[in-house]
Design a protein around this motif. Structure first.
Motif, PDB file in Angstrom:
ATOM      1  N   PRO A   1       0.918  -1.192   0.186  1.00 40.79           N
ATOM      2  CA  PRO A   1       0.141  -0.048  -0.016  1.00 40.79           C
ATOM      3  C   PRO A   1       0.886   1.113  -0.048  1.00 40.79           C
ATOM      4  O   PRO A   1       1.692   1.287   0.583  1.00 40.79           O
TER       5      PRO A   1
ATOM      6  N   VAL B   1      -3.615   0.417  -2.361  1.00 39.56           N
ATOM      7  CA  VAL B   1      -3.092  -0.966  -2.821  1.00 39.56           C
ATOM      8  C   VAL B   1      -3.063  -0.791  -4.449  1.00 39.56           C
ATOM      9  O   VAL B   1      -3.962  -0.821  -4.899  1.00 39.56           O
TER      10      VAL B   1
ATOM     11  N   ALA C   1      -2.941  -5.463   3.882  1.00 35.49           N
ATOM     12  CA  ALA C   1      -3.340  -5.313   2.467  1.00 35.49           C
ATOM     13  C   ALA C   1      -4.019  -6.637   2.128  1.00 35.49           C
ATOM     14  O   ALA C   1      -3.749  -7.698   2.700  1.00 35.49           O
ATOM     15  N   PRO C   2      -4.956  -6.557   1.213  1.00 33.59           N
ATOM     16  CA  PRO C   2      -5.538  -7.969   0.746  1.00 33.59           C
ATOM     17  C   PRO C   2      -4.734  -8.685  -0.042  1.00 33.59           C
ATOM     18  O   PRO C   2      -5.105  -9.887  -0.314  1.00 33.59           O
TER      19      PRO C   2
ATOM     20  N   VAL D   1      -7.149  -3.349  11.353  1.00 36.29           N
ATOM     21  CA  VAL D   1      -7.887  -3.351  10.234  1.00 36.29           C
ATOM     22  C   VAL D   1      -9.382  -3.094  10.505  1.00 36.29           C
ATOM     23  O   VAL D   1     -10.120  -2.154   9.796  1.00 36.29           O
TER      24      VAL D   1
ATOM     25  N   GLN E   1     -11.720   0.298   9.401  1.00 43.44           N
ATOM     26  CA  GLN E   1     -12.872   0.111   8.840  1.00 43.44           C
ATOM     27  C   GLN E   1     -14.089   1.240   9.419  1.00 43.44           C
ATOM     28  O   GLN E   1     -14.794   2.098   8.717  1.00 43.44           O
TER      29      GLN E   1
ATOM     30  N   SER F   1      -8.058   2.946   1.972  1.00 42.84           N
ATOM     31  CA  SER F   1      -6.776   2.632   2.576  1.00 42.84           C
ATOM     32  C   SER F   1      -6.560   1.037   2.693  1.00 42.84           C
ATOM     33  O   SER F   1      -7.499   0.400   3.139  1.00 42.84           O
ATOM     34  N   GLY F   2      -5.448   0.579   2.585  1.00 38.05           N
ATOM     35  CA  GLY F   2      -4.947  -0.746   2.557  1.00 38.05           C
ATOM     36  C   GLY F   2      -3.913  -0.937   3.650  1.00 38.05           C
ATOM     37  O   GLY F   2      -3.374  -1.961   3.670  1.00 38.05           O
TER      38      GLY F   2
END
Ligand SMILES: *Cc1c(COP(=O)(O)O)cnc(C)c1O
Length: 365
Positions: free
Chosen positions: A160, A167, A197-198, A276, A280, A297-298
């Motif tokens: 990110p 990201v 991050a994902p 995280v 959120q 944002s990640g």
């Protein structure tokens, strides 16, 4: 004659302003993206016990063998190629000492992490600056064309991204990597916020691919004070970095901190999840505020723009100061090119985040 003795700073560095993030003594510190949690006390005890058994009169293991093996098994598989250094900033510096220097160019895409451009300067590497779109995404075709035009040896991508939180998609990273490969360069993905991050480009690392993924213990591992970062890449890259870095640069204490910390990976993951989920919650609260434009944002921070009465340097600076008077320190980017009116808040503990949200609401009212 100048008034002071000794040599002048190198001509190419005279205009340089050092990297600094103001540290102000305030109750709620949400300005430098550290972990809000101290490391588990059991880790600290275990680390100290290991340290007490060290032969302090001997140099540390130059290759950081145990740390590399443990980290390799943690991030990928045994035998993965790793280089460790004093913070990921030293990893980045070593990469530019190896592949930058006079007559060579590094490329960055702004806005991004300022240390990439800064380290290019101090290593005498030329700098080519690419631009991002207004929403901070990368125009991959334009980026690839810029790479083809300037043939940089090193291209930095932060994902990110800091300070935006964006990201990069797998398509973007792959397209840029293709362009960098075509000019014989190296793509460095600075992944200081990987764990939040994902997805991770670490899966692109392979022996015949010119990519390095850089990570740090400073953010998720609650070990900013220990100064430990690392990169994963092909063996030829790691070999070059090992050649260039100073011998015994990584102290026993640092090596042990990194190895021992891996025993607390479940605690680390729980902290990442907590952060995280707080991120959120903060993103939702910011979205509800009139006069604030927050970017997705990640990472463990959120960039937001003050938009009322209109986005401006002055309005951003005013809000930053008002937050500070309310005891909340965030990072002021409002006077940075491309980031007019923007502030960045680190995700802290729930009580700190509540203090920030409450103060911001009052300031904007
Ligand atoms: C915080 C950060 C780092 C960390 O640097 P260390 O030297 O490991 O503390 C690296 N890159 C980015 C983009 C960061 O935001």
């Amino acid at each position: 004659m100048s008034e002071r003795p000794g040599p002048r700073l190198r001509d190419d560095l005279v205009e340089l302003t050092g990297y600094h993030s103001p540290q102000i003594d305030v109750t709620v510190r949400l300005n430098t993206n550290e972990s809000p949690f101290p490391p588990p006390p059991e880790f600290v005890t275990a680390w100290h016990e290991h340290l007490s058994r060290v032969d302090l009169n001997r140099y540390p293991d130059r290759a950081a063998t145990d740390l590399r093996a443990a980290l390799g098994a943690f991030v990928g598989h045994a035998g993965i190629n790793l280089f460790c250094a004093n913070g990921s900033n030293e990893v980045l510096q070593t990469i530019l000492l190896a592949y930058g220097g006079p007559g060579r160019r590094a490329m960055v895409f702004e806005p991004s992490y300022v240390l990439h451009a800064h380290i290019a300067r101090i290593t005498g590497t030329g700098l080519v600056t690419g631009e991002r779109r207004a929403d901070f995404t990368l125009d991959t075709e334009a980026a690839a064309a810029l790479v083809a035009e300037h043939e940089p040896t090193v291209v930095f991508l932060t994902s990110p991204n800091n300070p935006t939180g964006l990201v990069e998609s797998e398509e973007t990273v792959t397209a840029l990597l293709e362009a960098v490969t075509a000019v014989g360069g190296l793509l460095v993905v600075d992944e200081a916020y990987a764990e939040f991050a994902p997805w991770s480009p670490i899966k692109l690392v392979a022996e015949d691919v010119p990519v390095a993924v850089v990570r740090t213990y400073s953010k998720v591992w609650s070990l900013a004070a220990a100064r430990l970062g690392f990169c994963v890449g092909p063996s030829w890259l790691i070999g070059d970095l090992d050649k260039v870095v100073l011998p015994y640069h990584l102290s026993v204490a640092t090596q042990l901190a990194g190895t021992v910390a891996l025993g607390w990976r479940d605690e680390m993951r729980a902290r990442v999840e907590a952060i995280v989920s707080e991120r959120q919650r903060m993103a939702a609260a910011l979205a509800d505020l009139d006069g604030v434009d927050a970017f997705p944002s990640g990472a463990n921070f959120i960039l937001f723009r003050i938009t009322k009465p209109e986005p401006s340097e002055d309005r951003g600076g005013e809000v930053w100061e008002a937050l500070l008077r309310a005891g909340v320190l965030v990072r002021d980017f409002s006077r940075w090119p491309r980031l007019e009116g923007c502030l960045r808040v680190t995700v802290g503990r729930p009580d700190e985040n509540d203090a920030f949200l409450g103060a911001l609401k009052e300031v904007l009212a």
